[in-house]
Design an enzyme around this catalytic site. Structure first.
Site, PDB file in Angstrom:
ATOM      1  CB  CYS A 116     -14.793  20.969  45.307  1.00 50.89           C
ATOM      2  SG  CYS A 116     -13.133  20.596  44.730  1.00 50.89           S
ATOM      3  CB  CYS A 148     -12.813  19.189  48.094  1.00 51.78           C
ATOM      4  SG  CYS A 148     -12.192  20.684  47.314  1.00 51.78           S
TER       5      CYS A 148
END
Length: 408
Positions: free
Chosen positions: A353, A356
């Site tokens: 991600c 992230c």
């Protein structure tokens, strides 16, 4: 559930809460909203160095939004830089300007012009992190205020794999202890806890810093959770159930409160680094260059206020117990410490991600910078009041990461 003294420290939870919530955090928050600290240059396209990874998160909340090159303000593309005459002749810096991402159009023209200039202060030095090459064509500026850390929907086997490799390969722990965070593994949790209390202070501290970082990230995901996602609106807010699953004493078999205490340990470690690095920032030659002179002076004043406040904290972590034994053994352990941490910073390029990955890279670089400061105390003490600081240097990337990681 989290009260009282912290292991390996003379400090308690209540003292930290009062100091942080009422004195330090309001000032720090103001600093992090300023132009200098909101832009972080990052390469989110680096391949994972440890395994073949095609598991990119397809959800839109995983995306990071840098600006397309045609949205880069003309002031940057023109190449008229405020702080450097020779820069006008550097074609590659013009190219870099075209790649500049996520710069808020509401910024003053001077600030936009100075964003490029920040890179000029980024001298490389011995570090605890695998730093991005900020001159790479794939490196882009990201506005951290426009890309907040929150729950994105990135979870399951891919997310587990990241934390698993961090704990399994990088935490100085015995081979027979399996993943310390998996649910339903009560025995290994108990074994790990016994192991942590039985090893030397340095290895125990390393484990606790990683656990504290993990706790910090999980708290943010729980506090800014996607509660509602309809065509008309998205609603983010605290998800108590999610928080309890990760930190409740009963649901985690006693491990949750320990994880939260490790977060306080991480806080103390980074606070100690801020108190130690004051001489570097106090020099008249050091400026938070953005091009807006009055704002630059105001933010430096606020920065120094925060650092003096950090220094005034009465119950600092005592890092002198680190690497204090046999000199040869200590040097070997310190290098092992550095390489372990460098490895963890590389693992961040495996996070599927992008949002992230952005916050993971920023927070590991921030913690790595804090460790670099703590291990450079002798160099920092020798910094001259005027002129360049040859022995000890922080890049703009490290400065932005250090304060934003502490802000988390």
């Amino acid at each position: 559930q989290v009260t009282g003294y912290l292991d390996d420290c003379t400090c308690d939870v209540e003292t930290i809460d009062a100091f942080n919530n009422y004195k330090l955090f309001p000032r720090l928050n103001e600093l992090l909203e300023s132009d200098y600290f909101r832009y972080y240059k990052v390469n989110l396209q680096k391949p994972c160095p440890f395994w073949d990874d095609n598991s990119h998160c397809g959800m839109r909340d995983c995306a990071v939004q840098p600006c397309p090159s045609d949205e880069v303000p003309d002031g940057i593309r023109s190449g008229s830089y405020k702080y450097s005459e020779e820069a006008n002749n550097l074609a590659e810096e013009c190219e870099e300007a075209k790649r500049l991402g996520a710069v808020d159009d509401s910024l003053s023209k001077e600030t936009r012009e100075a964003v490029l200039q920040w890179a000029r202060h980024d001298d490389s030095s011995d570090s605890f992190c695998e730093a991005d090459d900020i001159h790479s064509p794939d490196a882009e500026y990201v506005d951290l205020l426009l890309n907040p850390e929150r729950y994105t929907g990135y979870k399951g086997p891919d997310a587990w794999k990241i934390w698993n490799s961090i704990y399994e390969e990088n935490c100085f722990k015995p081979q027979n202890v399996k993943r310390p965070l998996a649910s339903g593994r009560g025995e290994s949790l108990i074994y790990l806890t016994k192991w942590v209390s039985g090893v030397c202070v340095e290895k125990r501290a390393f484990y606790r810093l990683i656990s504290g970082l993990h706790a910090s990230i999980n708290i943010h995901l729980s506090a800014r959770y996607l509660l509602q996602d309809t065509w008309s609106e998205k609603k983010w807010g605290p998800n108590v159930t999610e928080f309890q699953q990760r930190f409740d004493e009963v649901l985690t078999r006693g491990e949750g409160p320990r994880r939260l205490k490790n977060l306080y340990f991480l806080y103390l470690m980074e606070l100690r680094a801020l108190s130690k690095v004051l001489p570097f920032f106090e020099r008249p030659a050091f400026q938070l260059y953005t091009g807006n002179k009055s704002q630059d002076a105001e933010m430096k004043h606020l920065l120094l206020e925060i650092l003096h406040l950090a220094k005034s904290f009465p119950l600092h972590f005592d890092e002198n117990s680190f690497f204090a034994g046999n000199k040869e053994e200590a040097a070997k352990l310190k290098e092992e410490f550095r390489l372990h941490f460098k490895n963890i910073s590389k693992i961040m390029d495996c996070v599927g991600c992008f949002k992230c990955r952005l916050w993971g890279k920023l927070q590991t670089q921030g913690l790595g910078t804090a460790l670099k400061i703590l291990f450079s105390e002798n160099l920092i003490e020798k910094i001259p009041e005027s002129g360049p600081s040859y022995g000890f240097q922080l890049t703009r990337q490290e400065i932005v990461a250090l304060f934003n990681a502490f802000g988390r």
